[in-house]
Motif scaffolding. Structure first.
Motif, PDB file in Angstrom:
ATOM      1  N   PRO A   1      88.760 -44.846  30.287  1.00  0.00           N
ATOM      2  CA  PRO A   1      89.566 -45.632  29.429  1.00  0.00           C
ATOM      3  C   PRO A   1      90.408 -44.972  28.264  1.00  0.00           C
ATOM      4  CG  PRO A   1      87.299 -46.402  29.538  1.00  0.00           C
ATOM      5  CD  PRO A   1      87.399 -44.980  30.181  1.00  0.00           C
ATOM      6  N   SER A   2      90.103 -43.629  28.218  1.00  0.00           N
ATOM      7  CA  SER A   2      90.843 -42.551  27.433  1.00  0.00           C
ATOM      8  C   SER A   2      90.964 -43.184  25.750  1.00  0.00           C
ATOM      9  CB  SER A   2      91.908 -42.402  27.833  1.00  0.00           C
ATOM     10  OG  SER A   2      91.808 -41.806  29.204  1.00  0.00           O
ATOM     11  N   PRO A   3      90.036 -43.264  25.215  1.00  0.00           N
ATOM     12  CA  PRO A   3      90.246 -43.564  23.603  1.00  0.00           C
ATOM     13  C   PRO A   3      91.070 -42.264  22.994  1.00  0.00           C
ATOM     14  CG  PRO A   3      87.964 -43.227  24.149  1.00  0.00           C
ATOM     15  CD  PRO A   3      88.450 -43.361  25.269  1.00  0.00           C
ATOM     16  N   ASN A   4      91.824 -42.734  22.068  1.00  0.00           N
ATOM     17  CA  ASN A   4      92.518 -41.451  21.292  1.00  0.00           C
ATOM     18  C   ASN A   4      91.855 -40.959  20.217  1.00  0.00           C
ATOM     19  OD1 ASN A   4      92.753 -43.666  19.355  1.00  0.00           O
ATOM     20  ND2 ASN A   4      95.128 -43.076  19.373  1.00  0.00           N
ATOM     21  N   GLY A   5      90.395 -41.466  20.031  1.00  0.00           N
ATOM     22  CA  GLY A   5      89.773 -40.644  18.918  1.00  0.00           C
ATOM     23  C   GLY A   5      88.236 -40.613  19.412  1.00  0.00           C
ATOM     24  N   ARG A   6      87.461 -40.275  18.494  1.00  0.00           N
ATOM     25  CA  ARG A   6      85.847 -39.912  18.826  1.00  0.00           C
ATOM     26  C   ARG A   6      85.147 -41.303  19.085  1.00  0.00           C
ATOM     27  NH1 ARG A   6      83.894 -35.871  14.395  1.00  0.00           N
ATOM     28  NH2 ARG A   6      85.496 -34.705  15.306  1.00  0.00           N
ATOM     29  N   VAL A   7      84.333 -41.094  19.910  1.00  0.00           N
ATOM     30  CA  VAL A   7      83.365 -42.288  20.258  1.00  0.00           C
ATOM     31  C   VAL A   7      82.184 -42.002  19.950  1.00  0.00           C
ATOM     32  CG1 VAL A   7      82.335 -43.485  22.079  1.00  0.00           C
ATOM     33  CG2 VAL A   7      84.576 -42.936  22.208  1.00  0.00           C
ATOM     34  N   THR A   8      81.470 -42.872  18.961  1.00  0.00           N
ATOM     35  CA  THR A   8      80.245 -42.791  18.290  1.00  0.00           C
ATOM     36  C   THR A   8      79.187 -43.667  18.792  1.00  0.00           C
ATOM     37  OG1 THR A   8      81.254 -43.561  16.252  1.00  0.00           O
ATOM     38  CG2 THR A   8      80.986 -41.166  16.363  1.00  0.00           C
ATOM     39  N   ALA A   9      79.421 -44.590  19.424  1.00  0.00           N
ATOM     40  CA  ALA A   9      78.421 -45.563  19.756  1.00  0.00           C
ATOM     41  C   ALA A   9      78.837 -46.093  21.082  1.00  0.00           C
ATOM     42  CB  ALA A   9      78.352 -46.698  18.932  1.00  0.00           C
ATOM     43  N   LEU A  10      77.802 -46.589  22.003  1.00  0.00           N
ATOM     44  CA  LEU A  10      78.059 -47.169  23.068  1.00  0.00           C
ATOM     45  C   LEU A  10      76.826 -48.352  23.435  1.00  0.00           C
ATOM     46  CD1 LEU A  10      78.774 -44.445  25.556  1.00  0.00           C
ATOM     47  CD2 LEU A  10      80.579 -46.197  24.964  1.00  0.00           C
ATOM     48  N   ALA A  11      77.233 -49.337  23.987  1.00  0.00           N
ATOM     49  CA  ALA A  11      76.037 -50.477  24.545  1.00  0.00           C
ATOM     50  C   ALA A  11      76.570 -51.363  25.452  1.00  0.00           C
ATOM     51  CB  ALA A  11      75.918 -51.349  23.192  1.00  0.00           C
ATOM     52  N   PRO A  12      75.960 -51.006  26.665  1.00  0.00           N
ATOM     53  CA  PRO A  12      76.332 -51.796  27.867  1.00  0.00           C
ATOM     54  C   PRO A  12      75.582 -53.138  27.897  1.00  0.00           C
ATOM     55  CG  PRO A  12      74.611 -50.172  28.255  1.00  0.00           C
ATOM     56  CD  PRO A  12      74.921 -50.037  27.042  1.00  0.00           C
ATOM     57  N   SER A  13      76.423 -54.239  28.398  1.00  0.00           N
ATOM     58  CA  SER A  13      75.856 -55.407  28.588  1.00  0.00           C
ATOM     59  C   SER A  13      76.571 -56.416  29.441  1.00  0.00           C
ATOM     60  CB  SER A  13      75.803 -56.191  26.985  1.00  0.00           C
ATOM     61  OG  SER A  13      75.455 -57.529  27.350  1.00  0.00           O
ATOM     62  N   GLY A  14      75.713 -56.508  30.518  1.00  0.00           N
ATOM     63  CA  GLY A  14      76.455 -57.434  31.397  1.00  0.00           C
ATOM     64  C   GLY A  14      77.581 -57.017  32.156  1.00  0.00           C
ATOM     65  N   GLY A  15      77.769 -55.790  32.545  1.00  0.00           N
ATOM     66  CA  GLY A  15      79.053 -55.205  33.112  1.00  0.00           C
ATOM     67  C   GLY A  15      80.083 -54.922  31.869  1.00  0.00           C
TER      68      GLY A  15
END
Length: 702
Positions: A466-480
């Motif tokens: 996906p290449s976000p252009n800034g820092r990622v600090t949270a992830l939560a998967p849900s149903g794909g």
């Protein structure tokens, strides 16, 4: 483990139920050389960790005795909780250590300790300095200590003291007005170098000498800046440091960073003038040569290219010896026909050697390679042993940049999706056997991946990008769908070429969905259930609506009416059934007083549960009827709990007896928690849990 996993940068849902109130015992003693921000568990029992580290090692602490030939540590490490700056042999197989530490082995030892042959801490010797000890030397049967202290050996002593066999300071009290950083004994004199300008009332700029009775000698060379290293051979004393000139009386002599003195001559240095073009931090002398380590690239009376380490002859010329370490050298020791070198380097003598190496007379690195995980700041050799001290916590491990995995037995696996030098993982999630990592990085295993990546169980990088252009600090998967949050001062404004402000939803193809609530500040935690997404962080508005630090958004992307208005940042969220646990920096939330930790019912109302912590809560997890807390607190519900606690989930919020205690010489934070099959996994920034050296990562059993 629970099938439902909610993972964020600072908060990971605890899985299978813990049994009762566990006695905390460390299982695996592996350490990382930097903080762990996220922990996630695979269905096969693999533990994935992410953070700001470059190596995973067996725990040793900040000092260890090594076999001079093999580099092995032997069976016993003293277990120094902190940094070691100075080391000297006790002449009986043991070592005196000085530094900035709080504990050695199972005993409290403040900045100075005696380690006996075999690695045990001397239980009877405890001078306890109230500041860092920077230099040590044996002189006339006494241990002389220099540093930043004002009391040592049960006596007031500023920066310099002599300790007897019981650890008590004797009557000698020179009282320098600044730190003593180096010693050398020669010709019946003890010479001291450092940052001082006076010894008591007598002017002594950065260098002084004492006779065998401790009397201050008239010798006064007057370097114009700090003396960081001293060494002696025969009738010559060498000094290295930050100085560029010496002044004695009305005479000033230019002399850059390195000088030599005849023990029987006057104040000014000899004509010998290697003149390195940068500071000298370490010296060793032997066989008519002086070895100088520091931060320079030219040295010698006829300047030669020598990077950070050189051998200089009696004429002040650099010899052919040229190991060229790639970063600064901080410590040196000569023994067994080798020069042992410590510092900040990653290569030396044509070989990859991290922080510690042995170099032969030709300048080539030997096979000796203990591989510590941080800088080596002191070295001493005696017999067949070399003692290395410094800013490391372990050695002999493997390189792992930002991501690592441990098997169920606790060993490091071959899984190694390298984030590159400086790459940091802040968030992890495991879904259908794939590990999703978010953070601040530009590559994974040498391939371009900006801040977000998907990695297979064998470590292979997947095409999801996906290449976000800034820092990622949270992830939560849900149903794909993968809900992604950004921030920590550098959040994203676009992802997969779509405008998204710190919040986005990504499908399994790596495409951004239409979900686009937008947050005007950091999003550090996300929890998902059904058609609702809860977000926490440092924001003030979501979808343009006022929402301070905590909000709920539906899966279409509309912010709900729920507005608990926390008065401080939210750092973690965990859903347990229908209860939402919230941790952070707030004192009030949901219309009630709640100190850093709170719980909400299914209707969004604050529950009576109110244990309260006196510092930030950065990790929360639930297992059965117990809520585990991690953070930077000292008490929970008024009970002493150092950064880790367990609280009953019932309305009373009673603190349980579980009390592992996370400690360290610097700021301590537990940033991630997870459990499975009775094991409790903790990640953060710490060096010790329940008295055991477990830097930044710990696996604790009930």
């Amino acid at each position: 483990m629970n099938a439902r996993i909610v993972t964020s940068a600072l908060c990971i849902l605890l899985g299978a139920a813990a049994c009762g109130r566990p006695e905390v015992k460390p299982s695996v003693r592996l350490v990382t050389n930097g903080p762990v921000f996220a922990v996630a568990l695979g269905a096969d029992g693999t533990v994935y960790v992410g953070g700001d580290f470059s190596q995973v090692d067996q725990a040793t602490g900040g000092g260890v005795a090594l076999d001079a030939a093999s580099g092995r540590t032997g069976d016993v490490s003293p277990g120094v909780d902190g940094e070691v700056y100075a080391t000297v042999s006790d002449g009986a197989g043991g070592w005196y250590l000085g530094g900035s530490f709080s504990q050695v082995g199972a005993l409290e030892r403040r900045n100075i300790a005696h380690v006996l042959a075999g690695g045990a801490v001397d239980p009877a010797w405890d001078p306890s300095a109230d500041g860092a000890v920077r230099a040590l030397a044996m002189n006339g049967g006494l241990l002389v200590a220099g540093g930043a202290f004002t009391a040592i050996g049960k006596q007031p002593r500023s920066h310099l003291a002599a300790l007897d066999a019981t650890g008590r300071a004797n009557g000698w009290d020179p009282s320098p007005d600044g730190e003593v950083l180096s010693f050398a004994s020669s010709g019946g004199l003890l010479r001291a170098g450092g940052a001082f300008t006076h010894m008591g009332a007598a002017a002594r700029g950065h260098l002084a000498a004492f006779d065998a009775f401790g009397a201050l000698m008239p010798w006064n060379p007057g370097p114009n800046d700090q003396v960081l290293a001293l060494a002696a051979e025969g009738e010559v004393v060498y000094a290295g440091g930050l100085f560029t000139s010496f002044t004695s009386g009305a005479t000033t002599t230019a002399q850059r960073y390195l000088a030599a003195f005849d023990t029987a001559s006057g104040d000014l240095p000899r004509a010998w003038s290697p003149s390195p073009n940068g500071p000298v931090y370490a010296l060793a002398a032997g066989s008519g040569l002086v070895y100088a380590g520091g931060q320079f690239f030219l040295v010698g009376a006829d300047p030669q290219s020598r990077t950070n380490l050189a051998a200089i002859d009696a004429d002040g010329k650099a010899t052919a010896f040229s190991p060229n370490p790639d970063h600064a050298v901080a410590s040196l020791a000569l023994a067994n026909g080798l020069l042992y070198v410590g510092g900040h380097f990653k290569s030396i003598g044509g070989q990859g050697r991290s922080f510690l190496a042995a170099v032969d007379a030709t300048g080539n690195a030997s096979a000796w390679s203990p591989h510590p995980n941080g800088a080596v700041l002191s070295l001493a050799a005696a017999g067949r042993s070399v003692f290395a001290g410094g800013a490391f916590t372990g050695l002999g491990g493997v390189a792992r940049n930002g991501l690592a995995a441990f098997d169920p037995g606790g060993d490091v696996t071959d899984w190694n999706p390298d984030l590159g030098a400086g790459g940091v993982a802040y968030a992890l999630a495991v879904d259908a056997g794939v590990v999703y990592a978010g953070g601040a990085f530009g590559t994974v295993s040498g391939q371009t991946r900006s801040n977000l990546a998907a990695i297979g169980g064998s470590g292979q990088l997947l095409t999801w990008n996906p290449s976000p252009n800034g820092r990622v600090t949270a992830l939560a998967p849900s149903g794909g769908t993968f809900y992604v949050g950004g921030g920590a001062g550098a959040g994203f404004t676009s992802i997969e070429k779509q405008l998204r402000a710190n919040l986005a939803a990504i499908n399994t193809a790596g495409e951004a969905t239409s979900w686009n609530p937008g947050a005007d500040g950091d999003v550090t935690s996300i929890a998902v259930a059904g058609d609702k997404v809860w977000i926490g962080g440092g924001f003030n508005a979501v979808q343009g609506q006022p929402r301070k630090y905590l909000a709920a958004v539906d899966t279409i992307g509309n912010v709900t009416s729920w507005n608990p208005a926390a008065d401080g940042a939210v750092r973690c969220l965990v859903l347990d059934g229908t209860t939402l646990y919230v941790g952070g920096e707030f004192a009030n939330v949901g219309g009630g007083a709640r100190s850093r930790i709170a719980a909400f019912d299914p209707w969004g109302s604050l529950t009576p549960w109110n244990p309260g912590a006196d510092g930030t809560v950065t990790a929360v997890g639930v297992s059965g009827s117990t809520v585990y807390l991690g953070g930077a607190f000292a008490t929970v519900a008024g009970q002493p709990r150092a950064s880790l606690a367990a609280v009953e989930a019932s309305a009373t919020g009673t603190v349980t007896a579980w009390d592992p205690g996370a400690h360290g010489p610097a700021a301590v934070t537990v940033s991630a928690l997870s459990t499975s099959h009775g094991w409790i996994y903790a990640g953060g920034a710490f060096t010790r849990i329940q008295g055991n050296l477990l830097a930044n990562y710990a696996k604790l059993s009930p």
